[in-house]
Design a protein around this motif. Structure first.
Motif, PDB file in Angstrom:
ATOM      1  N   UNK A   1      11.929 -86.885 -21.952  1.00  0.00           N
ATOM      2  CA  UNK A   1      11.401 -85.545 -22.176  1.00  0.00           C
ATOM      3  C   UNK A   1      10.584 -85.132 -20.830  1.00  0.00           C
ATOM      4  N   UNK A   2      10.224 -85.867 -20.223  1.00  0.00           N
ATOM      5  CA  UNK A   2       9.833 -85.387 -18.674  1.00  0.00           C
ATOM      6  C   UNK A   2      10.658 -85.043 -17.868  1.00  0.00           C
ATOM      7  N   UNK A   3      11.960 -85.257 -18.010  1.00  0.00           N
ATOM      8  CA  UNK A   3      13.038 -84.634 -17.103  1.00  0.00           C
ATOM      9  C   UNK A   3      13.052 -83.204 -17.282  1.00  0.00           C
ATOM     10  N   UNK A   4      13.068 -82.717 -18.491  1.00  0.00           N
ATOM     11  CA  UNK A   4      12.986 -81.225 -18.452  1.00  0.00           C
ATOM     12  C   UNK A   4      11.758 -80.698 -18.000  1.00  0.00           C
ATOM     13  N   UNK A   5      10.603 -81.087 -17.827  1.00  0.00           N
ATOM     14  CA  UNK A   5       9.441 -80.410 -17.208  1.00  0.00           C
ATOM     15  C   UNK A   5       9.629 -80.636 -15.755  1.00  0.00           C
ATOM     16  N   UNK A   6      10.180 -81.740 -15.372  1.00  0.00           N
ATOM     17  CA  UNK A   6      10.368 -81.707 -13.900  1.00  0.00           C
ATOM     18  C   UNK A   6      11.482 -80.765 -13.481  1.00  0.00           C
TER      19      UNK A   6
ATOM     20  N   UNK B   1       1.408 -84.338 -16.303  1.00  0.00           N
ATOM     21  CA  UNK B   1       2.854 -83.919 -15.730  1.00  0.00           C
ATOM     22  C   UNK B   1       2.604 -82.497 -15.451  1.00  0.00           C
ATOM     23  N   UNK B   2       2.571 -81.536 -16.410  1.00  0.00           N
ATOM     24  CA  UNK B   2       2.453 -79.946 -15.972  1.00  0.00           C
ATOM     25  C   UNK B   2       1.525 -79.653 -15.010  1.00  0.00           C
ATOM     26  N   UNK B   3       0.336 -79.851 -15.207  1.00  0.00           N
ATOM     27  CA  UNK B   3      -0.736 -79.521 -14.431  1.00  0.00           C
ATOM     28  C   UNK B   3      -0.904 -80.122 -13.066  1.00  0.00           C
ATOM     29  N   UNK B   4      -0.188 -81.485 -13.034  1.00  0.00           N
ATOM     30  CA  UNK B   4      -0.095 -82.024 -11.737  1.00  0.00           C
ATOM     31  C   UNK B   4       0.956 -81.453 -10.734  1.00  0.00           C
TER      32      UNK B   4
END
Length: 636
Positions: A170-175, A135-138
């Motif tokens: 958890x991926x909401x915060x990354x986005x 998720x982060x690197x993409x």
């Protein structure tokens, strides 16, 4: 039945760009504003993200395409931004890395369209690399590719709620961090309702997106849309241009039928163009069939069996139905019904309208949706087998058009018409003209169903016009026999008023007073509320001190109608003052007609107080009505 080449019912992306822009009318101001936010955004600043909220058919997807075209056609924006579009439902997004890969695929498509074939091929290869599986690197890789191509990505994401709901929390915060990065992507999302994360203080996207609600088209926006479609149709659009020029009251009918929904309006337009009466039934069935997936989806959005049961009962009833009667029809407690009605009203599928009593009645906002529902679900037992068709014909066509169609029907050459269409047309004609054929009782559409259609006209044309207004129209137009919302009617009233302006003969004074009241009613039905109020003031000014019963009744009617029109203008306190004036003038009157006006003034005052949130005061007024008239024998 087919639609015009320049009309896209479900997929605006299929139209050629010029055709699309020619048909884009209703949301131009919002498109201009959103494009303006891109111009004002500093190159290295975090973006402000936007969410376009609207029911199905309100133009969300269309607006996203308009933004994409606006960027592409503006030299300054093209230099700075890359507009990226996606399929309407990204069902494959179950993780954030998949979302970023979708963004990269859209970027590759953008490259292809601009002849950057090598860049597109390189992107296709890179997406398969391991860094695009995280998720982060993409996210970082996607943004780097966009910067290499010389632009800041603008993500035009339809059904954004589906995308976000599919991602792990958890991926909401990354986005969020990616979207807040200086120079990061700009999101223009669309959804049928507000994001649930927007109202949760603990959620990543709490108050994150700036919302823009797509309200139903106003009557003026609807008029512009119809003119644009008619002009695009050339000679075929002449019947529509004629209607707009000579029958402005038809706009209100179309507005009520479509609920201001652009998608439904585009389909109804094709019926306006048709001149062959014998094809209307076939065209209408085809149109309703074309809308089936749209309307089915509207109902199936509600997972609760209670909500679906309420929608079903409201739709099958057609006329406004009270919460009490809904409780009986659905076997759901009234307290539960009330909370569900509040939810459905907030969603814009059901609306509360004033009725002849103190209680609100509820109906489907979009009357054409209701017609579709009756066609699909009405039964012989509920006497609605053809009620949907009768309701449509009565709602869609003016009385003179129904008269022409009836004459065509009586022509021996027209016996090939579908029998259902014949029956419904006769019922609609007789309901609109007020003439009931004694032979009708033996037909599928019975006299009882005609009565229901007559009553429905209050909610159908007035969107909240109460039954007393309809009653006043019937009693106040003795000079013409019918109450038609036309400029011709107003001219007729003016002719009577001019001839009798200086009379002193009592009978003629009564005719003058009722002509003035009728003119005010007609102006109000045309939406000319200020003009109507001026006429009612004229009535009061002329006859306030009169003692003759007919003139007193005209003054009382003028004041009650003035109060209603003030309420339509949002001047609720002024309306209450007028209702108090009615009671002050006529509270001790013994004449039934004046007692009825006092009762209506009090009921309307209570309704207005309720609209202002003054519920205790409203209840006190309703108690006053009961106290005054509980033992009355007059039906009104």
């Amino acid at each position: 039945m087919s639609t015009r080449p320049g009309i896209a019912i479900y997929d605006p992306w299929r139209l050629r760009e010029d055709d699309f822009l020619a048909g884009f009318v209703a949301r131009e101001d919002l498109a201009t504003f959103l494009l303006g936010t891109l111009r004002k955004l500093p190159a290295d600043a975090p973006a402000e993200h936007h969410l376009i909220v609207g029911q199905r058919g309100m133009g969300k997807t269309t607006l996203l395409r308009r933004i994409a075209i606006g960027i592409a056609k503006d030299a300054e924006l093209t230099e700075r931004y890359i507009p990226l579009t996606f399929r309407e439902e990204q069902y494959n997004v179950r993780s954030l890395d998949r979302f970023w890969r979708n963004c990269a695929e859209s970027l590759a498509e953008w490259c292809d369209l601009r002849g950057k074939n090598k860049a597109a091929a390189a992107l296709d290869r890179k997406i398969a690399e391991p860094r695009w599986q995280d998720a982060k690197s993409a996210g970082a890789a996607f943004l780097a590719e966009a910067q290499t191509l010389g632009g800041r990505p603008v993500l035009l994401v339809d059904n954004l709620d589906i995308v976000l709901n599919a991602l792990p929390t958890s991926e909401h915060w990354v986005l969020r961090r990616s979207l807040q990065a200086p120079g990061g992507p700009v999101v223009f999302g669309a959804a049928t309702r507000y994001l649930r994360q927007s109202g949760d203080r603990e959620a990543a996207f709490y108050e994150f997106f700036h919302p823009h609600v797509l309200d139903p088209l106003s009557e003026e926006e609807l008029r512009k849309c119809l003119y644009r479609l008619a002009d695009a149709s050339g000679d075929a659009g002449q019947p529509v241009r004629s209607i707009l020029a000579h029958e402005p009251q038809r706009l209100r009918t179309l507005h009520n039928l479509s609920g201001g929904n652009p998608r439904v309006l585009a389909l109804l337009y094709s019926l306006l163009e048709r001149g062959e009466s014998d094809t209307v039934f076939t065209d209408l069935e085809a149109l309703l069939d074309q809308l089936t997936p749209f309307y089915k989806a509207k109902v199936e959005e509600y997972q609760s069996d209670q909500q679906r049961a309420i929608i079903d009962a409201v739709a099958l009833h057609w006329n406004p139905i009270t919460a009490h009667d809904l409780s009986k029809a659905t076997a759901i407690e009234v307290t539960t019904i009330s909370s569900q009605l509040s939810r459905l009203s907030n969603d814009g599928i059901i609306e509360g309208v004033s009725t002849s009593g103190a209680r609100l009645g509820y109906q489907l906002v979009e009357r054409f949706f209701n017609i579709w529902y009756l066609m699909r679900h009405g039964t012989r037992r509920t006497r609605q087998k053809l009620y949907w068709l009768t309701a449509f014909l009565q709602s869609f066509y003016a009385p003179d058009e129904l008269d022409i169609m009836k004459r065509e029907l009586e022509d021996s050459r027209q016996y090939s018409w579908h029998p259902h269409y014949r029956e419904a047309l006769l019922a609609a004609y007789e309901a609109r003209t007020g003439t009931v054929d004694s032979n009708l009782a033996g037909r599928t559409v019975t006299a009882a169903s005609i009565d229901r259609v007559k009553v429905s006209s209050a909610a159908e044309f007035g969107r909240g016009v109460r039954a007393d207004s309809v009653r006043q129209v019937v009693h106040g137009t003795a000079t013409s026999g019918q109450a038609q919302d036309t400029d011709a009617s107003i001219k007729d009233y003016d002719e009577v008023i001019g001839k009798l302006a200086n009379t002193s003969e009592p009978t003629q004074l009564g005719q003058l007073a009722m002509a003035l009241v009728s003119k005010g009613i007609t102006l109000g039905q045309l939406g000319r509320h200020d003009d109507a109020i001026a006429v009612y003031d004229d009535v009061v000014g002329r006859f306030a001190t009169a003692s003759e019963p007919a003139l007193c009744e005209a003054v009382a009617r003028a004041l009650v109608n003035k109060g209603f029109r003030l309420g339509q203008l949002g001047r609720h306190d002024d309306a209450i003052a007028v209702y108090d004036d009615v009671v002050g003038r006529f509270a001790t009157a013994s004449e039934p007609a004046l007692r009825a006006q006092v009762a209506w003034a009090l009921v309307n005052k209570g309704i207005t107080l309720g609209q202002l949130g003054r519920h205790d005061d409203a209840i006190a007024v309703y108690d006053d009505v009961v106290g005054r008239f509980a033992t009355a024998s007059e039906p009104a």
